[in-house]
Design a protein around this motif. Sequence first.
Motif, PDB file in Angstrom:
ATOM      1  N   THR A  61       0.839  -1.306   0.068  1.00 16.87           N
ATOM      2  CA  THR A  61      -0.125  -0.102  -0.010  1.00 16.87           C
ATOM      3  C   THR A  61       0.911   1.347   0.094  1.00 16.87           C
ATOM      4  O   THR A  61       1.771   1.370   0.790  1.00 16.87           O
ATOM      5  CB  THR A  61      -0.977   0.089   1.235  1.00 16.87           C
ATOM      6  OG1 THR A  61      -0.046  -0.190   2.473  1.00 16.87           O
ATOM      7  CG2 THR A  61      -1.975  -0.832   1.059  1.00 16.87           C
ATOM      8  N   ALA A  77       4.561   2.933  -9.503  1.00 18.61           N
ATOM      9  CA  ALA A  77       3.516   2.048  -9.674  1.00 18.61           C
ATOM     10  C   ALA A  77       4.396   0.915 -10.732  1.00 18.61           C
ATOM     11  O   ALA A  77       4.247  -0.351 -10.363  1.00 18.61           O
ATOM     12  CB  ALA A  77       2.509   2.376 -10.525  1.00 18.61           C
ATOM     13  N   HIS A  83      -0.729  -7.016  -7.203  1.00 18.56           N
ATOM     14  CA  HIS A  83      -1.540  -6.825  -6.153  1.00 18.56           C
ATOM     15  C   HIS A  83      -1.653  -5.590  -5.242  1.00 18.56           C
ATOM     16  O   HIS A  83      -2.362  -5.206  -4.543  1.00 18.56           O
ATOM     17  CB  HIS A  83      -2.099  -8.029  -5.558  1.00 18.56           C
ATOM     18  CG  HIS A  83      -2.473  -9.298  -6.038  1.00 18.56           C
ATOM     19  ND1 HIS A  83      -3.299  -9.411  -7.234  1.00 18.56           N
ATOM     20  CD2 HIS A  83      -1.662 -10.357  -6.297  1.00 18.56           C
ATOM     21  CE1 HIS A  83      -3.023 -10.455  -7.961  1.00 18.56           C
ATOM     22  NE2 HIS A  83      -2.131 -11.137  -7.376  1.00 18.56           N
ATOM     23  N   LYS A  85      -1.221  -1.403  -4.293  1.00 21.29           N
ATOM     24  CA  LYS A  85      -2.128  -0.326  -4.747  1.00 21.29           C
ATOM     25  C   LYS A  85      -1.308   0.883  -4.424  1.00 21.29           C
ATOM     26  O   LYS A  85      -0.963   1.041  -3.349  1.00 21.29           O
ATOM     27  CB  LYS A  85      -3.408  -0.679  -3.602  1.00 21.29           C
ATOM     28  CG  LYS A  85      -4.397   0.471  -3.960  1.00 21.29           C
ATOM     29  CD  LYS A  85      -5.876  -0.032  -4.384  1.00 21.29           C
ATOM     30  CE  LYS A  85      -6.666   0.510  -5.409  1.00 21.29           C
ATOM     31  NZ  LYS A  85      -6.731   0.096  -6.478  1.00 21.29           N
ATOM     32  N   ILE A  87      -2.401   4.789  -4.011  1.00 22.63           N
ATOM     33  CA  ILE A  87      -3.310   5.984  -4.056  1.00 22.63           C
ATOM     34  C   ILE A  87      -2.725   7.220  -4.194  1.00 22.63           C
ATOM     35  O   ILE A  87      -1.778   7.670  -3.515  1.00 22.63           O
ATOM     36  CB  ILE A  87      -4.407   6.057  -2.693  1.00 22.63           C
ATOM     37  CG1 ILE A  87      -5.025   4.769  -2.589  1.00 22.63           C
ATOM     38  CG2 ILE A  87      -4.997   7.165  -3.030  1.00 22.63           C
ATOM     39  CD1 ILE A  87      -6.038   4.597  -1.298  1.00 22.63           C
ATOM     40  N   GLU A 110      -4.101  -0.165 -13.425  1.00 24.08           N
ATOM     41  CA  GLU A 110      -4.571  -1.068 -12.429  1.00 24.08           C
ATOM     42  C   GLU A 110      -4.030  -0.691 -11.244  1.00 24.08           C
ATOM     43  O   GLU A 110      -4.911  -1.286 -10.042  1.00 24.08           O
ATOM     44  CB  GLU A 110      -4.411  -2.380 -13.152  1.00 24.08           C
ATOM     45  CG  GLU A 110      -5.527  -2.809 -14.156  1.00 24.08           C
ATOM     46  CD  GLU A 110      -5.468  -4.351 -14.631  1.00 24.08           C
ATOM     47  OE1 GLU A 110      -4.722  -5.039 -13.881  1.00 24.08           O
ATOM     48  OE2 GLU A 110      -6.203  -4.395 -15.621  1.00 24.08           O
ATOM     49  N   LYS A 111      -2.815  -0.411 -11.094  1.00 26.22           N
ATOM     50  CA  LYS A 111      -2.383  -0.463  -9.704  1.00 26.22           C
ATOM     51  C   LYS A 111      -2.577   0.993  -8.906  1.00 26.22           C
ATOM     52  O   LYS A 111      -2.359   1.265  -7.996  1.00 26.22           O
ATOM     53  CB  LYS A 111      -0.822  -0.633  -9.810  1.00 26.22           C
ATOM     54  CG  LYS A 111      -0.457  -2.000  -9.970  1.00 26.22           C
ATOM     55  CD  LYS A 111       0.983  -2.342 -10.075  1.00 26.22           C
ATOM     56  CE  LYS A 111       1.140  -3.614 -10.282  1.00 26.22           C
ATOM     57  NZ  LYS A 111       2.347  -4.331 -10.430  1.00 26.22           N
ATOM     58  N   VAL A 112      -3.019   1.927  -9.841  1.00 25.08           N
ATOM     59  CA  VAL A 112      -3.314   3.290  -9.433  1.00 25.08           C
ATOM     60  C   VAL A 112      -4.616   3.915  -9.144  1.00 25.08           C
ATOM     61  O   VAL A 112      -5.549   3.658 -10.097  1.00 25.08           O
ATOM     62  CB  VAL A 112      -2.536   4.423 -10.235  1.00 25.08           C
ATOM     63  CG1 VAL A 112      -2.549   5.649  -9.870  1.00 25.08           C
ATOM     64  CG2 VAL A 112      -0.758   4.045 -10.429  1.00 25.08           C
ATOM     65  N   GLN A 113      -4.944   4.546  -7.836  1.00 23.69           N
ATOM     66  CA  GLN A 113      -6.176   5.193  -7.925  1.00 23.69           C
ATOM     67  C   GLN A 113      -5.975   6.625  -7.531  1.00 23.69           C
ATOM     68  O   GLN A 113      -5.490   6.914  -6.575  1.00 23.69           O
ATOM     69  CB  GLN A 113      -6.829   4.656  -6.684  1.00 23.69           C
ATOM     70  CG  GLN A 113      -8.228   5.234  -6.531  1.00 23.69           C
ATOM     71  CD  GLN A 113      -9.094   4.279  -5.490  1.00 23.69           C
ATOM     72  OE1 GLN A 113      -8.667   3.239  -5.173  1.00 23.69           O
ATOM     73  NE2 GLN A 113     -10.482   4.501  -5.611  1.00 23.69           N
ATOM     74  N   PHE A 130     -11.555   3.786   1.114  1.00 25.05           N
ATOM     75  CA  PHE A 130     -10.753   2.930   0.423  1.00 25.05           C
ATOM     76  C   PHE A 130     -10.397   1.724   1.047  1.00 25.05           C
ATOM     77  O   PHE A 130      -9.459   0.731   0.645  1.00 25.05           O
ATOM     78  CB  PHE A 130      -9.334   3.843   0.010  1.00 25.05           C
ATOM     79  CG  PHE A 130      -9.689   4.954  -0.697  1.00 25.05           C
ATOM     80  CD1 PHE A 130     -10.131   4.721  -2.042  1.00 25.05           C
ATOM     81  CD2 PHE A 130      -9.403   6.340  -0.339  1.00 25.05           C
ATOM     82  CE1 PHE A 130     -10.468   6.049  -2.546  1.00 25.05           C
ATOM     83  CE2 PHE A 130      -9.822   7.437  -0.861  1.00 25.05           C
ATOM     84  CZ  PHE A 130     -10.305   7.380  -2.182  1.00 25.05           C
TER      85      PHE A 130
END
Length: 214
Positions: A61, A77, A83, A85, A87, A110-113, A130
Amino acid sequence: TQSTRPQRLLGAVQKNATRGDPCSVVKAIDHFCRHKEWAMNVGDEKGCILDSVVSEINPATVLELGTYCGYSTVRIASRLPPHAKLITLEFNPDFAVIARQVIAWAGVEEKVQLVEGASGDWIPKMKEQFGIKTFDLVFLDHWKDRYLPDTKLMEECGLLRKGSVLLADNVICPGTPEYLEYVRNSPRYESRYFKSHLEYTKVEDGLEKSVFLG
Ligand code: SAM
Ligand code: MG
């Protein structure tokens, strides 16, 4: 109508970088910023230090404060384990629009919000919004007067665990004196400076890596 610097930076990515190749995206941005227009990315030199910290921690994370055009987002990233993540927070919607396209071009979406809004508003909502327990790594690179209050806010909100790492950019230039004095003198952190240079210049700057001791 006139284009903005972030739009021109995106143009350089679309022209010179290969879709799905994060390394080529980073290279295209560094080339643009070194030879055409300076921009406030962490840059290639400090970026290597960032890369090595990410690889060493192998975080599941990550929180990034300050996305801008997504340069450091792509760097981080592309080095995350499956898997994991990331943010990333950005309060300027014009920058967020560009960053989403840079992140997608690199193929790391896919790994980034990417979350739009101010750090002070989002940090207290991280857990419920989240499903975050704690962050393994936080990259601080937003406005410099927010480093210290946001660090204290992350502590209060229980987002740091024993061993969480804060990596702060620009601690010398423009500088974050109150933050440095806090992480270097607080018994809750073990802190170390990595000397380098301000992005795309020869001016001294560096990253401060601070391990939260709980
Ligand atoms: N990390 C990026 C990189 O290396 O590619 C550069 C980030 S730039 C130095 C700082 C960004 O933080 C700006 O885009 C600014 O709009 C954003 N920002 C500043 N203060 C913020 C805050 N409190 N919350 C969210 N975003 C913020
Ligand atoms: Mg910076």
